[in-house]
Design a protein around this motif. Structure first.
Motif, PDB file in Angstrom:
ATOM      1  N   ILE A  94     -10.031 -20.899  35.479  1.00 58.45           N
ATOM      2  CA  ILE A  94      -9.222 -19.935  34.729  1.00 58.45           C
ATOM      3  C   ILE A  94     -10.117 -18.764  34.347  1.00 58.45           C
ATOM      4  N   PHE A  95      -9.698 -17.555  34.726  1.00 60.97           N
ATOM      5  CA  PHE A  95     -10.337 -16.336  34.241  1.00 60.97           C
ATOM      6  C   PHE A  95      -9.590 -15.925  32.981  1.00 60.97           C
ATOM      7  N   MET A  96     -10.332 -15.715  31.888  1.00 65.56           N
ATOM      8  CA  MET A  96      -9.704 -15.466  30.598  1.00 65.56           C
ATOM      9  C   MET A  96     -10.047 -14.089  30.038  1.00 65.56           C
ATOM     10  N   PRO A  97      -9.057 -13.449  29.415  1.00 63.58           N
ATOM     11  CA  PRO A  97      -9.311 -12.198  28.713  1.00 63.58           C
ATOM     12  C   PRO A  97      -9.752 -12.497  27.283  1.00 63.58           C
ATOM     13  N   ARG A 107     -14.523 -17.323  21.803  1.00 64.01           N
ATOM     14  CA  ARG A 107     -13.697 -16.223  22.273  1.00 64.01           C
ATOM     15  C   ARG A 107     -12.711 -15.816  21.190  1.00 64.01           C
ATOM     16  N   LEU A 108     -12.591 -14.510  20.995  1.00 61.61           N
ATOM     17  CA  LEU A 108     -11.593 -13.973  20.079  1.00 61.61           C
ATOM     18  C   LEU A 108     -10.465 -13.411  20.932  1.00 61.61           C
ATOM     19  N   GLY A 109      -9.300 -14.038  20.845  1.00 64.06           N
ATOM     20  CA  GLY A 109      -8.145 -13.573  21.600  1.00 64.06           C
ATOM     21  C   GLY A 109      -7.328 -12.598  20.774  1.00 64.06           C
ATOM     22  N   ARG A 110      -6.045 -12.551  21.071  1.00 60.28           N
ATOM     23  CA  ARG A 110      -5.167 -11.620  20.345  1.00 60.28           C
ATOM     24  C   ARG A 110      -4.429 -12.309  19.204  1.00 60.28           C
TER      25      ARG A 110
END
Length: 162
Positions: A94-97, A107-110
């Protein structure tokens, strides 16, 4: 990314369709199809933290997708013909934003928890947890990213100069 050993050995890959402020993924998606790999993209359910990874049939298939209120292209809610990755063979990669990352893999997501919730489901799949690579700009690498108990760390962060 394309020369990365994990990418080279993966057959079933999930990748996000970029927003303007994210690493652009269009060329990676084209390469996934060029290499004969299977490509899955997120479909977010609004007003929840539920996300599925649905199969694209080709890079050109992106033009048939619906634009959401967040300005993200994704399969429409009534598009039930696409394979969901966990209903089949799971995912290898999985490539993650994200908005920010630290070198420990946090990781800080939205803020909605879509990826963390999806990864919980991945861990219950017979194929197990996919390898997770975050794609970032160097400016997104921080000393420390705040985390919650259910936040899942990424395995690797790729950014310029890394």
């Amino acid at each position: 990314v394309i020369g990365h050993p994990r990418y080279q050995e993966s057959k079933r890959i999930a990748i996000f369709l970029s927003m303007p402020d994210e690493i652009q993924t269009e060329e990676i998606i084209k390469d996934i199809f060029k290499q004969g790999k299977e490509c899955f993209i997120p479909r977010y359910k609004p007003h929840s933290n539920h996300m599925d990874m649905l199969k694209l049939s080709s890079a050109e298939d992106i033009s048939s997708l619906t634009l959401t209120s967040w300005n993200i292209l994704q399969p429409s809610d009534d598009d039930n013909a696409r394979e969901e990755a966990l209903a089949g063979g799971g995912l290898d990669l999985i490539f993650m934003p994200g908005l920010g990352f630290d070198k420990k893999g946090n990781r800080l997501g939205r803020g909605k928890g879509y990826y963390d919730t999806y990864l919980e489901r991945c861990m219950k799949h017979p194929s197990g947890k996919p390898y997770m690579i975050a794609l970032a700009f160097r400016e997104q690498i921080c000393e420390l990213v705040p985390v919650a108990e259910n936040d899942v760390q990424v395995d690797e962060i790729l950014y310029e100069d890394c």
